[in-house]
Design a protein around this motif. Structure first.
Motif, PDB file in Angstrom:
ATOM      1  N   MET A 188     -78.602  -1.509 -33.921  1.00  9.67           N
ATOM      2  CA  MET A 188     -77.680  -2.624 -34.134  1.00  9.67           C
ATOM      3  C   MET A 188     -77.966  -3.329 -35.458  1.00  9.67           C
ATOM      4  SD  MET A 188     -75.468  -2.750 -31.811  1.00  9.67           S
ATOM      5  CE  MET A 188     -74.848  -4.372 -32.134  1.00  9.67           C
ATOM      6  N   ARG A 189     -79.292  -3.424 -35.778  1.00  5.34           N
ATOM      7  CA  ARG A 189     -79.635  -4.102 -37.035  1.00  5.34           C
ATOM      8  C   ARG A 189     -79.092  -3.335 -38.223  1.00  5.34           C
ATOM      9  NH1 ARG A 189     -85.776  -5.543 -39.061  1.00  5.34           N
ATOM     10  NH2 ARG A 189     -85.168  -6.669 -40.950  1.00  5.34           N
ATOM     11  N   LYS A 190     -79.178  -1.973 -38.123  1.00  5.76           N
ATOM     12  CA  LYS A 190     -78.685  -1.147 -39.227  1.00  5.76           C
ATOM     13  C   LYS A 190     -77.180  -1.295 -39.376  1.00  5.76           C
ATOM     14  CE  LYS A 190     -79.207   3.459 -41.151  1.00  5.76           C
ATOM     15  NZ  LYS A 190     -79.719   4.818 -40.942  1.00  5.76           N
ATOM     16  N   ILE A 191     -76.476  -1.345 -38.243  1.00  6.68           N
ATOM     17  CA  ILE A 191     -75.022  -1.514 -38.287  1.00  6.68           C
ATOM     18  C   ILE A 191     -74.675  -2.844 -38.926  1.00  6.68           C
ATOM     19  CG2 ILE A 191     -72.958  -1.786 -36.863  1.00  6.68           C
ATOM     20  CD1 ILE A 191     -74.239   0.105 -34.852  1.00  6.68           C
ATOM     21  N   ALA A 192     -75.411  -3.890 -38.534  1.00  8.48           N
ATOM     22  CA  ALA A 192     -75.143  -5.217 -39.102  1.00  8.48           C
ATOM     23  C   ALA A 192     -75.357  -5.233 -40.601  1.00  8.48           C
ATOM     24  CB  ALA A 192     -76.045  -6.247 -38.418  1.00  8.48           C
ATOM     25  N   LEU A 193     -76.421  -4.549 -41.063  1.00  4.87           N
ATOM     26  CA  LEU A 193     -76.684  -4.500 -42.510  1.00  4.87           C
ATOM     27  C   LEU A 193     -75.570  -3.769 -43.242  1.00  4.87           C
ATOM     28  CD1 LEU A 193     -80.526  -3.759 -42.504  1.00  4.87           C
ATOM     29  CD2 LEU A 193     -79.390  -5.876 -43.188  1.00  4.87           C
ATOM     30  N   LEU A 194     -75.075  -2.682 -42.614  1.00  2.00           N
ATOM     31  CA  LEU A 194     -73.974  -1.939 -43.238  1.00  2.00           C
ATOM     32  C   LEU A 194     -72.715  -2.778 -43.319  1.00  2.00           C
ATOM     33  CD1 LEU A 194     -74.375   1.652 -41.847  1.00  2.00           C
ATOM     34  CD2 LEU A 194     -74.151   1.020 -44.241  1.00  2.00           C
ATOM     35  N   VAL A 195     -72.450  -3.507 -42.234  1.00  2.00           N
ATOM     36  CA  VAL A 195     -71.267  -4.367 -42.216  1.00  2.00           C
ATOM     37  C   VAL A 195     -71.354  -5.403 -43.316  1.00  2.00           C
ATOM     38  CG1 VAL A 195     -70.016  -6.101 -40.890  1.00  2.00           C
ATOM     39  CG2 VAL A 195     -70.826  -4.030 -39.772  1.00  2.00           C
TER      40      VAL A 195
ATOM     41  N   LEU B 125     -73.032  -5.087 -46.064  1.00  2.00           N
ATOM     42  CA  LEU B 125     -72.863  -4.378 -47.328  1.00  2.00           C
ATOM     43  C   LEU B 125     -71.398  -4.133 -47.626  1.00  2.00           C
ATOM     44  CD1 LEU B 125     -74.026  -2.794 -49.712  1.00  2.00           C
ATOM     45  CD2 LEU B 125     -74.153  -0.788 -48.233  1.00  2.00           C
ATOM     46  N   ILE B 126     -70.650  -3.732 -46.588  1.00  2.00           N
ATOM     47  CA  ILE B 126     -69.230  -3.446 -46.782  1.00  2.00           C
ATOM     48  C   ILE B 126     -68.479  -4.715 -47.154  1.00  2.00           C
ATOM     49  CG2 ILE B 126     -67.117  -2.734 -45.593  1.00  2.00           C
ATOM     50  CD1 ILE B 126     -68.856  -0.847 -43.936  1.00  2.00           C
TER      51      ILE B 126
ATOM     52  N   ALA C 240     -72.657   4.886 -38.217  1.00  2.00           N
ATOM     53  CA  ALA C 240     -72.681   3.425 -38.112  1.00  2.00           C
ATOM     54  C   ALA C 240     -71.401   2.814 -38.679  1.00  2.00           C
ATOM     55  CB  ALA C 240     -73.899   2.875 -38.848  1.00  2.00           C
ATOM     56  N   VAL C 241     -70.921   3.341 -39.807  1.00  2.00           N
ATOM     57  CA  VAL C 241     -69.688   2.830 -40.406  1.00  2.00           C
ATOM     58  C   VAL C 241     -68.502   3.113 -39.488  1.00  2.00           C
ATOM     59  CG1 VAL C 241     -68.087   3.033 -42.342  1.00  2.00           C
ATOM     60  CG2 VAL C 241     -70.543   2.995 -42.771  1.00  2.00           C
ATOM     61  N   LEU C 242     -68.455   4.321 -38.927  1.00  2.00           N
ATOM     62  CA  LEU C 242     -67.372   4.663 -38.001  1.00  2.00           C
ATOM     63  C   LEU C 242     -67.385   3.738 -36.782  1.00  2.00           C
ATOM     64  CD1 LEU C 242     -67.462   8.565 -38.084  1.00  2.00           C
ATOM     65  CD2 LEU C 242     -65.516   7.114 -38.706  1.00  2.00           C
TER      66      LEU C 242
END
Length: 279
Positions: free
Chosen positions: A1-8, A10-11, A270-272
């Motif tokens: 979840m932390r990685k997804i949040a970081l990607l979000v 970033l986007i 994660a982006v998907l």
């Protein structure tokens, strides 16, 4: 979840002012220049990304043409295929992407029929007496001698809220010895628990598309309108970009890259997930 949040982050945080640029000099007629510089169709975006048409958009280039997929022409086109006015794609990231795409030994091109890109269509439907937002995720698939767009997934917030499976100590379960009672405890489970999804496997995911189609066939959904459209691309190895339409004055208009992310291992999933799960 932390990685997804970081990607979000970033986007979303890729938004920084950059000056608009174009293929045409200020000395040229403004109307003609703007019309030619605008990437008016998604198909044209593909051709310009690959350098398969002339700068003025009047001539299509094929493999026997000298300018077909010319590196110099691709550089010029790629410069105007980004939203340079409102998005925050960092100059260094854009430069890295362009260098990777036009690499002389392994240039990268887009293929309309290759897959790994899909449409996100924002629509409104009349549902239970009021207008509701429904997101349709659509892809191209082969059909006969050609291709067709099909609905692959549906995003609908009321469905997502409806299937809210508990976890941990809150989750209701069927005792592992239920079979010795001929599963008679199913009666109590279904009568007293408003979340029957509690009795599904850990990896169970609701099929919103089937539910959506069922509701349409029952007459509960009535199509109203398409409100927005964008595309998600994963065709270029190690990169994700979003394509959106910009209708505004000036040269930097039409279908442009509005988001760009460099992907590491596991980032695509994660982006998907973010794209599909966003409310």
């Amino acid at each position: 979840m932390r990685k997804i949040a970081l990607l979000v982050i970033l986007i979303i945080s890729s938004i920084q002012f950059a000056p608009g640029q174009g293929l045409y000099s200020p000395g040229q007629p403004s109307d003609d220049g703007r019309f030619a510089a605008s990437t008016k169709q998604v198909n044209q975006f593909f051709r310009r990304f690959n350098a398969e048409e002339s700068q003025d958009g009047k001539k299509r280039y094929y493999s026997n043409d000298a300018e077909y997929r010319s590196t110099d022409l691709r550089k010029k086109f790629l410069d105007i295929l980004f939203d340079n006015e409102t998005s925050s794609i960092e100059a260094a990231l854009k430069k890295e992407f362009v260098i990777d795409v036009i690499d002389e030994e392994q240039p990268k091109y887009l293929d309309f029929h290759q897959g790994e890109w899909f449409a996100e269509v924002q629509t409104t439907f009349k549902y239970q007496g009021k207008s509701e937002n429904v997101t349709l995720f659509m892809k191209l698939q082969p059909e006969g001698l050609g291709y067709e767009w099909v609905i692959e997934r549906v995003g609908f917030e009321p469905f997502q809220k409806y299937f809210d499976k508990d976890s941990g100590s809150k989750k209701q379960f069927l005792h592992p010895l239920s079979h010795e009672l001929d599963f008679m405890n199913l009666r109590r489970a279904f009568q007293e628990n408003p979340k029957p999804e509690s009795y599904t496997p850990t990896d169970y995911e609701p099929d919103y598309l089937t539910l959506f189609l069922y509701e349409i066939k029952k007459g509960h959904f009535k199509f109203e309108n398409v409100t927005d459209l964008k595309f998600h691309f994963f065709q270029i190895d190690n990169w994700y970009f979003e394509l959106a339409q910009f209708n505004r004055p000036g040269f930097n208009t039409g279908w442009l890259i509005s988001n760009l992310v460099k992907l590491q291992e596991g980032d695509e999933e994660a982006v998907l997930k973010y794209i599909y799960d966003q409310k």
